[in-house]
Write a protein that holds these residues in place. Structure first.
Motif, short mmCIF file in Angstrom:
data_model
loop_
_atom_site.label_atom_id
_atom_site.label_comp_id
_atom_site.label_asym_id
_atom_site.label_seq_id
_atom_site.Cartn_x
_atom_site.Cartn_y
_atom_site.Cartn_z
N GLY A 166 0.81 -1.20 0.00
CA GLY A 166 0.00 0.00 0.00
C GLY A 166 0.85 1.26 0.00
N GLU A 167 0.32 2.30 0.62
CA GLU A 167 0.96 3.62 0.62
C GLU A 167 1.41 3.99 2.03
OE1 GLU A 167 -1.48 6.30 -2.35
OE2 GLU A 167 -2.85 5.06 -1.16
N ARG A 215 -9.72 5.11 2.40
CA ARG A 215 -9.49 4.83 0.98
C ARG A 215 -9.75 3.35 0.72
NH1 ARG A 215 -4.24 7.59 -0.96
NH2 ARG A 215 -5.76 9.30 -1.08
N LEU A 216 -10.37 3.05 -0.42
CA LEU A 216 -10.62 1.67 -0.80
C LEU A 216 -9.56 1.21 -1.80
CD1 LEU A 216 -12.52 -0.82 -0.69
CD2 LEU A 216 -13.68 0.13 -2.70
N TYR A 217 -8.95 0.04 -1.50
CA TYR A 217 -7.92 -0.53 -2.35
C TYR A 217 -8.40 -1.85 -2.97
CZ TYR A 217 -4.59 2.65 -0.10
OH TYR A 217 -3.94 3.76 0.37
N ARG A 218 -7.78 -2.18 -4.09
CA ARG A 218 -8.03 -3.46 -4.76
C ARG A 218 -6.68 -4.07 -5.14
NH1 ARG A 218 -8.60 -5.84 -9.85
NH2 ARG A 218 -10.39 -7.25 -10.07
N SER A 219 -6.58 -5.39 -5.00
CA SER A 219 -5.34 -6.09 -5.35
C SER A 219 -5.67 -7.44 -5.94
CB SER A 219 -4.44 -6.25 -4.13
OG SER A 219 -3.30 -7.03 -4.45
N LEU A 223 -1.48 -3.12 -3.86
CA LEU A 223 -2.75 -2.48 -3.53
C LEU A 223 -2.91 -1.19 -4.34
CD1 LEU A 223 -2.55 -2.95 0.34
CD2 LEU A 223 -3.99 -4.24 -1.23
N ARG A 224 -3.95 -1.15 -5.15
CA ARG A 224 -4.22 0.01 -5.99
C ARG A 224 -5.51 0.69 -5.54
NH1 ARG A 224 -1.27 -0.47 -10.83
NH2 ARG A 224 0.63 -1.66 -10.33
N PRO A 225 -5.51 2.03 -5.42
CA PRO A 225 -6.73 2.72 -4.99
C PRO A 225 -7.87 2.54 -5.99
CG PRO A 225 -4.81 4.14 -4.73
CD PRO A 225 -4.36 2.95 -5.52
N VAL A 226 -9.04 2.21 -5.46
CA VAL A 226 -10.27 2.14 -6.24
C VAL A 226 -11.09 3.40 -6.02
CG1 VAL A 226 -12.44 0.89 -6.60
CG2 VAL A 226 -10.33 -0.37 -6.17
#
Length: 311
Positions: free
Chosen positions: A125-126, A155-159, A165-168
């Motif tokens: 993630g970040e 923040r909502l993430y998708r992986s 983990l990329r922000p959605v």
């Protein structure tokens, strides 16, 4: 058949103290994996000390527990572990690595094939966005993270692999210092998020969304909570484990009324003082709850078996 849960028929059937070897044992999660129980929690000198390690206990019957692993990193406070059941059959832990003064937080992830040997926790993630809770739905893992510095938001993430983990949705919610969350998915993919807030009215929020999870509907639950966790029962009923702040602070199991937008307390777990952060697992027609509390003195980890009953 849909079960109507009644507080009158809900009771704690068994309670065991399973983690008490450290000055402060807290921030739990619970999972059934490979036919056994696993409970993870943080051990340290105190609630906010800089020496946190993650202990993983295992049990075949939920009564006798042994240490399966201890995860530690030099100079790092590891805290708030959360299990993630992966579709590849492995078990993953998400946690926070806190370093420095003032503390900076980074989400880390570790994976195990046998829950005895874990790979080294690695950053995901970040920076300064703590991915508190994550779960797989279909071919992707989704996680809700909160900003640990200003400006505050979740923040909502998708992986697709549990690590990248990329922000959605970059700002899922921002008012009232949103932070910790519970996250579950229905069989049709509908997501439900129970969100803690600590500023303004500090009342919890219940969010719902359908795939691809870019549009959310939020309902103010009108009550302040801490350490939220969600569990979906086989019939679709949602229950939550939270610390409630209305009156005496306590750890409680609540029914989640999605239609009315409210939490209905079912049972208060033996708890007090520094307490909450439950893990929830439905197994053998009972809700199994790991949590911590200091009602017996120092902070220890407990496992409760709750009969939810019905009428």
């Amino acid at each position: 058949m849909h079960v109507i849960i009644s507080p009158a028929t809900t009771e704690v059937r068994a309670l065991r103290r399973i983690g008490d070897t450290a000055p402060h044992s807290a921030f739990t999660d619970l999972v059934r994996y490979a036919g056994a129980w696993f409970c993870a929690f943080r051990e340290g000198r105190s609630h906010l000390s800089d020496d946190g390690v993650l202990r993983v206990l295992t049990s075949s019957d939920g009564r006798s527990w042994q240490t399966s692993a201890v995860l530690a990193q030099a100079g790092v406070d590891l805290r708030d572990p959360r299990f993630v059941l992966r579709p590849d059959g492995r078990l993953q832990l998400l946690a926070a690595a806190a370093t420095g003064t003032p503390k900076r937080f980074r989400t880390v992830a570790a994976v195990s094939d046998d829950v005895k040997r874990w790979d080294e926790p690695r950053p995901v993630g970040e920076p300064d966005v703590w991915v508190w809770q994550a779960a797989w739905c279909g071919d992707a893992m989704y996680g809700v993270g909160y900003a640990t510095r200003e400006p505050r938001f979740v923040r909502l993430y998708r992986s697709e692999d549990g690590f990248d983990l990329r922000p959605v949705v970059r700002t899922l919610f921002s008012a009232g210092y949103p932070n910790e969350s519970g996250l579950v998915f229905d069989p049709d993919g509908t997501a439900t998020c129970l969100l803690r807030r600590d500023a303004g009215t500090a009342t919890a929020q219940l969010g719902r969304a359908r795939p691809p999870y870019r549009e959310w509907t939020w309902t103010d639950l009108g009550v302040r909570v801490g350490g939220p966790a969600l569990c979906r029962l086989p019939d679709g009923t949602l229950v939550a484990g939270v610390r409630l702040h209305d009156g005496a602070v306590r750890t409680a199991i609540c029914a989640v009324d999605v239609a009315r937008g409210r939490l209905r307390e079912l049972v208060t777990l033996p708890s007090g003082g520094d307490s909450s952060y439950p893990g929830l697992v439905w197994h053998d027609e009972r809700l199994h709850v790991s949590y911590y509390s200091s009602h017996e003195g120092r902070s220890c980890v407990y496992l409760a078996e709750v009969d939810l009953g019905s009428h």
